[in-house]
Design an enzyme around this catalytic site. Structure first.
Site, mmCIF file in Angstrom:
data_model
loop_
_atom_site.group_PDB
_atom_site.id
_atom_site.type_symbol
_atom_site.label_atom_id
_atom_site.label_comp_id
_atom_site.label_asym_id
_atom_site.label_seq_id
_atom_site.Cartn_x
_atom_site.Cartn_y
_atom_site.Cartn_z
ATOM 1 N N HIS A 176 35.160 50.309 36.306
ATOM 2 C CA HIS A 176 34.731 50.276 34.905
ATOM 3 C C HIS A 176 35.446 51.392 34.151
ATOM 4 O O HIS A 176 35.117 52.567 34.338
ATOM 5 C CB HIS A 176 33.210 50.441 34.809
ATOM 6 C CG HIS A 176 32.455 49.325 35.484
ATOM 7 N ND1 HIS A 176 32.104 48.172 34.824
ATOM 8 C CD2 HIS A 176 32.052 49.158 36.766
ATOM 9 C CE1 HIS A 176 31.475 47.355 35.665
ATOM 10 N NE2 HIS A 176 31.442 47.927 36.855
ATOM 11 N N LEU A 177 36.413 51.011 33.307
ATOM 12 C CA LEU A 177 37.157 52.020 32.539
ATOM 13 C C LEU A 177 36.474 52.315 31.202
ATOM 14 O O LEU A 177 36.824 53.272 30.525
ATOM 15 C CB LEU A 177 38.607 51.565 32.313
ATOM 16 C CG LEU A 177 39.483 51.475 33.581
ATOM 17 C CD1 LEU A 177 40.867 50.940 33.229
ATOM 18 C CD2 LEU A 177 39.595 52.817 34.278
ATOM 19 N N ASP A 214 33.500 50.195 42.487
ATOM 20 C CA ASP A 214 32.573 49.919 41.384
ATOM 21 C C ASP A 214 32.397 51.196 40.556
ATOM 22 O O ASP A 214 31.292 51.514 40.099
ATOM 23 C CB ASP A 214 31.230 49.374 41.877
ATOM 24 C CG ASP A 214 30.365 48.824 40.747
ATOM 25 O OD1 ASP A 214 30.859 48.726 39.605
ATOM 26 O OD2 ASP A 214 29.193 48.479 41.007
ATOM 27 N N HIS A 252 37.661 46.938 41.556
ATOM 28 C CA HIS A 252 36.377 46.903 40.826
ATOM 29 C C HIS A 252 36.119 48.256 40.167
ATOM 30 O O HIS A 252 35.539 49.160 40.782
ATOM 31 C CB HIS A 252 35.236 46.540 41.781
ATOM 32 C CG HIS A 252 33.948 46.218 41.086
ATOM 33 N ND1 HIS A 252 33.039 45.304 41.563
ATOM 34 C CD2 HIS A 252 33.404 46.679 39.937
ATOM 35 C CE1 HIS A 252 31.997 45.235 40.741
ATOM 36 N NE2 HIS A 252 32.201 46.070 39.749
ATOM 37 N N ASP A 276 30.614 40.763 35.609
ATOM 38 C CA ASP A 276 30.094 41.914 36.365
ATOM 39 C C ASP A 276 29.144 42.790 35.547
ATOM 40 O O ASP A 276 29.372 43.082 34.380
ATOM 41 C CB ASP A 276 31.229 42.778 36.892
ATOM 42 C CG ASP A 276 30.685 43.940 37.700
ATOM 43 O OD1 ASP A 276 29.921 43.674 38.635
ATOM 44 O OD2 ASP A 276 30.967 45.094 37.353
HETATM 45 O O1 DOR Z 1 25.903 50.121 39.320
HETATM 46 C C1 DOR Z 1 26.535 49.388 38.580
HETATM 47 N N1 DOR Z 1 27.036 49.825 37.404
HETATM 48 N N2 DOR Z 1 26.687 48.117 38.942
HETATM 49 C C2 DOR Z 1 27.243 47.215 38.118
HETATM 50 O O2 DOR Z 1 27.346 46.093 38.512
HETATM 51 C C3 DOR Z 1 27.660 47.593 36.761
HETATM 52 C C4 DOR Z 1 27.952 49.014 36.665
HETATM 53 C C5 DOR Z 1 28.087 49.534 35.250
HETATM 54 O O3 DOR Z 1 28.744 48.876 34.434
HETATM 55 O O4 DOR Z 1 27.582 50.623 34.986
HETATM 56 ZN ZN ZN Z 2 28.532 44.564 39.605
#
Ligand code: DOR
Ligand code: ZN
Length: 430
Positions: free
Chosen positions: A62-63, A306, A60, A152
């Site tokens: 985010h790139l 995450d 999980h 997500d």
């Molecule tokens: O804290 C978060 N940031 N939760 C998420 O589900 C998405 C993520 C984001 O893309 O910044």
């Molecule tokens: Zn999420």
């Protein structure tokens, strides 16, 4: 090219291994595991005092590329992953444009191939633009290498839509990863609803906003048979629901983040630290305890970060205006080693299940085992290395960690992906 890894403590619960031995690699695969191994020609690394495991996978992450390269990109995000000990990450599709068609999937894969310091497993959106209204081109994305589906960052609000997503995904034996958030309950919620929201004077993000969607999605898993993975679970009742679903034999799995395990709503003090603004929010101490129990009894399958990078100017604002999320790739392994393994709450073997074996299984990736024939995706860490988390030490473009200043014990030193070093003695291999 042969590479001999000498004298590490080799841990792999899949093959019942936890002992000091040697591992010989050739052409990207493990060819031999044993004691006092020798080779005719090649390179040797002495790993005395270190621990060697199947390569860690963070499912999980985010790139941020394409579209939000000011926060992170595939080059910097995968460097952060390698620096933190990971051999693979699963990239989330909430980019701009959203990864909701085959071209997007191909873009991320091609870019990762060019500049990546680890493998990048691509997840596609469930619905177009994450808007929850029209199915994304899931079949086409599968054909182009998408390994999982998720909206997500948002919950799929409509139950009928989620049913169709799951019916569709199950035809391709793909898992649907659910960010469980009922917008009608969460609204403008900033922090956990209850003591924290009252104390801080902010809108609350109630546990029920997460739990209702967990309950719904488990019901839809029962209805459709589609494998369901609950993302970043945070509440005691959420864990209980997953435990019951597993007991019933449903194909349900779930993950937890280090920040929900090791921080609580009580850590958000009157300085309003925006690095602790995450979605779902930090919950109560008793929720965090329930998460630890879920890890101990096998209800929780994976530890994920995450990893959610944001720029300083986005986070250096009033709490309500700052975006949700914190980075995690470069602290996750060390936090788990410090808080769970060193304290005797978790064995190395269980850590390997949560951070390597289970993520691969959930994403239907080829397993990595420490035995002859397996791909040589490997992580090596020094369990005794002590260090302090500092922003300047990150490979990530972002600094929004909730753990800055923490003293940690245990750190990745070497990472091999397909037999090639991406991290050597704690430094990225260029
Ligand atoms: O804290 C978060 N940031 N939760 C998420 O589900 C998405 C993520 C984001 O893309 O910044
Ligand atoms: Zn999420």
């Amino acid at each position: 090219m042969a590479l001999m890894l000498k004298n590490a403590r080799v841990v792999d619960p899949q093959v019942g291994l936890d002992e000091v031995c040697d591992v010989l690699l050739r052409d990207g695969r493990i060819v031999e595991v044993g004691h006092g191994l020798a080779m005719e020609k090649g390179e040797e690394m002495d790993l005395t005092g270190k621990v060697l495991t199947p390569g860690l996978v963070d499912m999980h992450v985010h790139l941020r590329e394409p579209g939000f390269e000011q926060k992170e990109d595939i080059a910097s995000g995968t460097r952060a992953a390698a620096h933190g000990g990971f051999t693979a990450v699963c990239a989330m599709p909430n980019t701009d444009p959203v990864i909701d068609n085959a071209v997007g999937v191909e873009y991320v894969r091609a870019r990762a191939e060019q500049v990546g310091k680890c493998r990048v497993i691509v997840s596609g959106a469930c619905t177009k633009g994450l808007a929850g209204e029209i199915l994304a081109e899931m079949g086409d994305m599968c054909a182009h290498g998408a390994k999982a589906f998720t909206d997500d960052g948002r919950g799929v609000q409509d139950a009928g839509m989620m049913r169709r997503v799951m019916e569709y995904a199950s035809q391709f034996d793909r898992v649907v990863m659910a960010h469980c958030q009922d917008d009608s309950l969460v609204g403008e919620g900033q922090v956990n609803e209850g003591v924290a929201s009252t104390r801080l004077g902010m809108f609350g993000w109630p546990a029920e906003g997460e739990e209702l969607e967990i309950m719904r999605d488990i019901a839809l898993c029962r209805l459709t048979g589609c494998p369901l993975h609950i993302q970043h679970i945070t509440t005691a009742r959420g864990v209980a629901m997953v435990r019951a679903a597993k007991a019933e034999g449903l194909p349900v799995t779930c993950e937890v983040t280090p920040h929900h395990l090791f921080l609580t709503e009580d850590d958000i003090d009157d300085t309003y630290p925006t690095s602790l603004k995450v979605n779902p929010p930090l919950r109560t101490a008793s929720d965090a305890e329930a998460l630890a129990e879920g890890i101990a009894d096998g209800t929780i399958d994976a530890i994920v970060t995450d990893h959610a990078p944001h720029t300083d100017w986005e986070k250096d604002r009033e709490f309500e205006l700052a975006p949700f999320g914190m980075i995690g790739l470069e602290t996750s392994l060390s936090l788990v080693l410090t808080n769970l393994v060193a304290t005797g709450k978790m064995s190395y073997g269980r850590m390997v299940e949560l951070m390597a074996v289970n993520p691969r299984a959930i994403l239907r990736e080829e397993p990595v085992r420490i035995e002859a024939g397996s791909i040589a995706d490997l992580t090596v860490f020094d369990p005794e290395a002590t260090w302090t988390v500092e922003r300047a030490g990150f490979c990530s473009k972002a600094g929004n960690s909730g753990f800055i200043g923490c003293e940690l014990r245990g750190r990745a030193t070497d990472v091999l992906v397909g037999g090639y070093a991406t991290l050597r003695d704690g430094k990225i291999v260029e």
